[in-house]
Write a protein that holds these residues in place. Structure first.
Motif, PDB file in Angstrom:
ATOM      1  N   SER A  46      13.508   7.596  -1.826  1.00  0.00           N
ATOM      2  CA  SER A  46      13.783   6.105  -2.534  1.00  0.00           C
ATOM      3  C   SER A  46      15.073   5.808  -1.691  1.00  0.00           C
ATOM      4  CB  SER A  46      14.429   6.398  -4.043  1.00  0.00           C
ATOM      5  OG  SER A  46      13.489   6.898  -4.730  1.00  0.00           O
ATOM      6  N   LEU A  47      15.103   4.425  -1.643  1.00  0.00           N
ATOM      7  CA  LEU A  47      16.353   3.784  -1.091  1.00  0.00           C
ATOM      8  C   LEU A  47      16.978   2.907  -2.487  1.00  0.00           C
ATOM      9  CD1 LEU A  47      15.274   2.287   2.256  1.00  0.00           C
ATOM     10  CD2 LEU A  47      17.080   3.915   1.787  1.00  0.00           C
ATOM     11  N   PHE A  48      18.185   3.276  -2.760  1.00  0.00           N
ATOM     12  CA  PHE A  48      18.870   2.359  -3.635  1.00  0.00           C
ATOM     13  C   PHE A  48      19.967   1.486  -2.913  1.00  0.00           C
ATOM     14  CE2 PHE A  48      18.724   6.263  -6.687  1.00  0.00           C
ATOM     15  CZ  PHE A  48      17.460   6.402  -6.765  1.00  0.00           C
ATOM     16  N   PHE A  79      20.081   6.574   0.315  1.00  0.00           N
ATOM     17  CA  PHE A  79      18.928   7.291   0.264  1.00  0.00           C
ATOM     18  C   PHE A  79      18.731   8.548  -0.343  1.00  0.00           C
ATOM     19  CE2 PHE A  79      16.587  10.592   2.639  1.00  0.00           C
ATOM     20  CZ  PHE A  79      15.132   9.892   2.555  1.00  0.00           C
ATOM     21  N   VAL A  80      17.566   8.819  -1.080  1.00  0.00           N
ATOM     22  CA  VAL A  80      17.434   9.828  -1.817  1.00  0.00           C
ATOM     23  C   VAL A  80      16.163  10.796  -1.244  1.00  0.00           C
ATOM     24  CG1 VAL A  80      16.553  11.002  -4.188  1.00  0.00           C
ATOM     25  CG2 VAL A  80      18.284   8.848  -4.074  1.00  0.00           C
ATOM     26  N   PRO A  81      16.050  11.615  -0.629  1.00  0.00           N
ATOM     27  CA  PRO A  81      14.919  12.471  -0.116  1.00  0.00           C
ATOM     28  C   PRO A  81      13.922  13.034  -1.257  1.00  0.00           C
ATOM     29  CG  PRO A  81      17.013  13.401   0.809  1.00  0.00           C
ATOM     30  CD  PRO A  81      17.392  12.618  -0.568  1.00  0.00           C
ATOM     31  N   ARG A  82      12.988  13.394  -0.964  1.00  0.00           N
ATOM     32  CA  ARG A  82      11.893  13.877  -1.986  1.00  0.00           C
ATOM     33  C   ARG A  82      12.264  15.049  -2.552  1.00  0.00           C
ATOM     34  NH1 ARG A  82       7.366  10.988  -0.088  1.00  0.00           N
ATOM     35  NH2 ARG A  82       7.131  10.578   2.034  1.00  0.00           N
ATOM     36  N   ILE A 121      13.725   0.918  -3.506  1.00  0.00           N
ATOM     37  CA  ILE A 121      12.367   0.668  -2.769  1.00  0.00           C
ATOM     38  C   ILE A 121      11.986   2.259  -2.435  1.00  0.00           C
ATOM     39  CG2 ILE A 121      11.429  -0.021  -0.446  1.00  0.00           C
ATOM     40  CD1 ILE A 121      12.630  -2.302  -2.212  1.00  0.00           C
ATOM     41  N   THR A 122      10.860   2.312  -2.862  1.00  0.00           N
ATOM     42  CA  THR A 122      10.071   3.756  -2.889  1.00  0.00           C
ATOM     43  C   THR A 122       8.770   3.695  -1.992  1.00  0.00           C
ATOM     44  OG1 THR A 122       8.852   3.895  -4.697  1.00  0.00           O
ATOM     45  CG2 THR A 122      11.047   4.417  -5.003  1.00  0.00           C
ATOM     46  N   ASP A 123       8.505   4.907  -1.503  1.00  0.00           N
ATOM     47  CA  ASP A 123       7.095   5.223  -0.903  1.00  0.00           C
ATOM     48  C   ASP A 123       6.195   5.740  -1.731  1.00  0.00           C
ATOM     49  OD1 ASP A 123       7.951   7.937  -1.134  1.00  0.00           O
ATOM     50  OD2 ASP A 123       7.245   8.083   1.118  1.00  0.00           O
ATOM     51  N   PHE A 124       6.248   5.262  -3.116  1.00  0.00           N
ATOM     52  CA  PHE A 124       5.650   5.892  -4.300  1.00  0.00           C
ATOM     53  C   PHE A 124       3.864   5.655  -4.073  1.00  0.00           C
ATOM     54  CE2 PHE A 124       3.052   5.119  -8.137  1.00  0.00           C
ATOM     55  CZ  PHE A 124       3.401   6.310  -8.797  1.00  0.00           C
ATOM     56  N   GLY A 125       3.525   4.313  -3.340  1.00  0.00           N
ATOM     57  CA  GLY A 125       2.296   3.763  -3.037  1.00  0.00           C
ATOM     58  C   GLY A 125       1.565   4.989  -2.079  1.00  0.00           C
ATOM     59  N   LEU A 126       2.294   5.482  -1.102  1.00  0.00           N
ATOM     60  CA  LEU A 126       1.852   6.316   0.005  1.00  0.00           C
ATOM     61  C   LEU A 126       1.739   7.699  -0.851  1.00  0.00           C
ATOM     62  CD1 LEU A 126       1.007   7.279   2.725  1.00  0.00           C
ATOM     63  CD2 LEU A 126       3.137   7.453   3.396  1.00  0.00           C
ATOM     64  N   THR A 127       2.594   8.282  -1.507  1.00  0.00           N
ATOM     65  CA  THR A 127       2.924   9.486  -2.143  1.00  0.00           C
ATOM     66  C   THR A 127       1.772   9.694  -3.334  1.00  0.00           C
ATOM     67  OG1 THR A 127       5.178   9.582  -1.589  1.00  0.00           O
ATOM     68  CG2 THR A 127       4.341  11.018  -3.323  1.00  0.00           C
ATOM     69  N   GLN A 180       0.931  -1.496  -0.083  1.00  0.00           N
ATOM     70  CA  GLN A 180      -0.018   0.080   0.013  1.00  0.00           C
ATOM     71  C   GLN A 180       0.924   1.160  -0.007  1.00  0.00           C
ATOM     72  OE1 GLN A 180      -2.679  -0.256   3.193  1.00  0.00           O
ATOM     73  NE2 GLN A 180      -3.671  -2.049   2.617  1.00  0.00           N
ATOM     74  N   ALA A 181       2.024   1.293   0.779  1.00  0.00           N
ATOM     75  CA  ALA A 181       2.739   2.304   0.992  1.00  0.00           C
ATOM     76  C   ALA A 181       4.098   2.502   0.124  1.00  0.00           C
ATOM     77  CB  ALA A 181       3.267   2.757   2.355  1.00  0.00           C
ATOM     78  N   PHE A 182       4.664   1.498  -0.183  1.00  0.00           N
ATOM     79  CA  PHE A 182       5.813   1.444  -1.018  1.00  0.00           C
ATOM     80  C   PHE A 182       5.743   0.360  -2.241  1.00  0.00           C
ATOM     81  CE2 PHE A 182       6.363  -2.355   1.489  1.00  0.00           C
ATOM     82  CZ  PHE A 182       7.158  -3.177   0.630  1.00  0.00           C
ATOM     83  N   ASP A 183       6.762   0.668  -3.061  1.00  0.00           N
ATOM     84  CA  ASP A 183       6.960  -0.289  -4.345  1.00  0.00           C
ATOM     85  C   ASP A 183       8.440  -0.701  -4.349  1.00  0.00           C
ATOM     86  OD1 ASP A 183       6.113   1.874  -6.978  1.00  0.00           O
ATOM     87  OD2 ASP A 183       8.029   1.838  -5.971  1.00  0.00           O
ATOM     88  N   ALA A 184       8.659  -1.501  -4.988  1.00  0.00           N
ATOM     89  CA  ALA A 184       9.969  -2.017  -5.354  1.00  0.00           C
ATOM     90  C   ALA A 184      10.034  -2.103  -6.797  1.00  0.00           C
ATOM     91  CB  ALA A 184      10.167  -3.405  -4.651  1.00  0.00           C
TER      92      ALA A 184
END
Length: 149
Positions: free
Chosen positions: A68-70, A95-98, A118-124, A44-48
């Protein structure tokens, strides 16, 4: 599983269980990469995502609303985050901030660079809507820079 979901909902195969969502090539700018999403139905909150960058190439300099985490799976990367640059080898993490411009470059002239993002794209996306379709992933997207810096 205890919740009744099939085990495949919790497992990803980096070779076979993904779908390409974005590809960009621009020989003049040294851009040649693809982005695949790993489908986990329950997220729900993140995607890979799996980012694959061709030998000697990079992705475009870009920014987006999600964090994002790379994690470097294979290859050797130079990752630019804002004005900082760092080298990452397999097992390396960044780590890449918004909304911070960033870019990854494959330092090898022979081997593909593979990064798990790994991102929080789902939440965003739940808050902002599908902004990727309006920005970086759109043709001439507003959050991509067409310069190889």
């Amino acid at each position: 599983m205890a919740d009744g979901a099939p085990i495949d909902d919790y497992h990803a195969d980096l070779i076979n269980n993904h779908r390409e969502i974005y590809r960009n090539r621009n020989e003049k700018l040294g851009i040649d990469f693809s982005v695949d999403v790993l489908d986990f139905p329950a997220t729900q909150a993140f995607d890979a995502r799996v980012v694959r960058i061709a030998p000697g190439c990079n992705n475009e300099l870009h920014k987006h609303a999600h964090e994002s985490l790379f994690y470097v799976i294979s290859g050797e990367a130079e990752v630019r985050i804002g004005e900082a640059k760092m080298g990452l080898k397999p097992g390396g993490l960044a780590f890449v901030p918004r909304w911070v411009f960033h870019q990854s470059k494959n330092m090898s002239q022979t081997d593909e660079l593979i990064i798990l993002a790994i991102t929080d794209f789902g939440l965003t996306k739940a808050v902002l809507g599908d902004y990727d379709k309006r920005t970086r992933l759109a043709a001439n997207g507003a959050d991509a820079v067409n310069a190889n810096e």
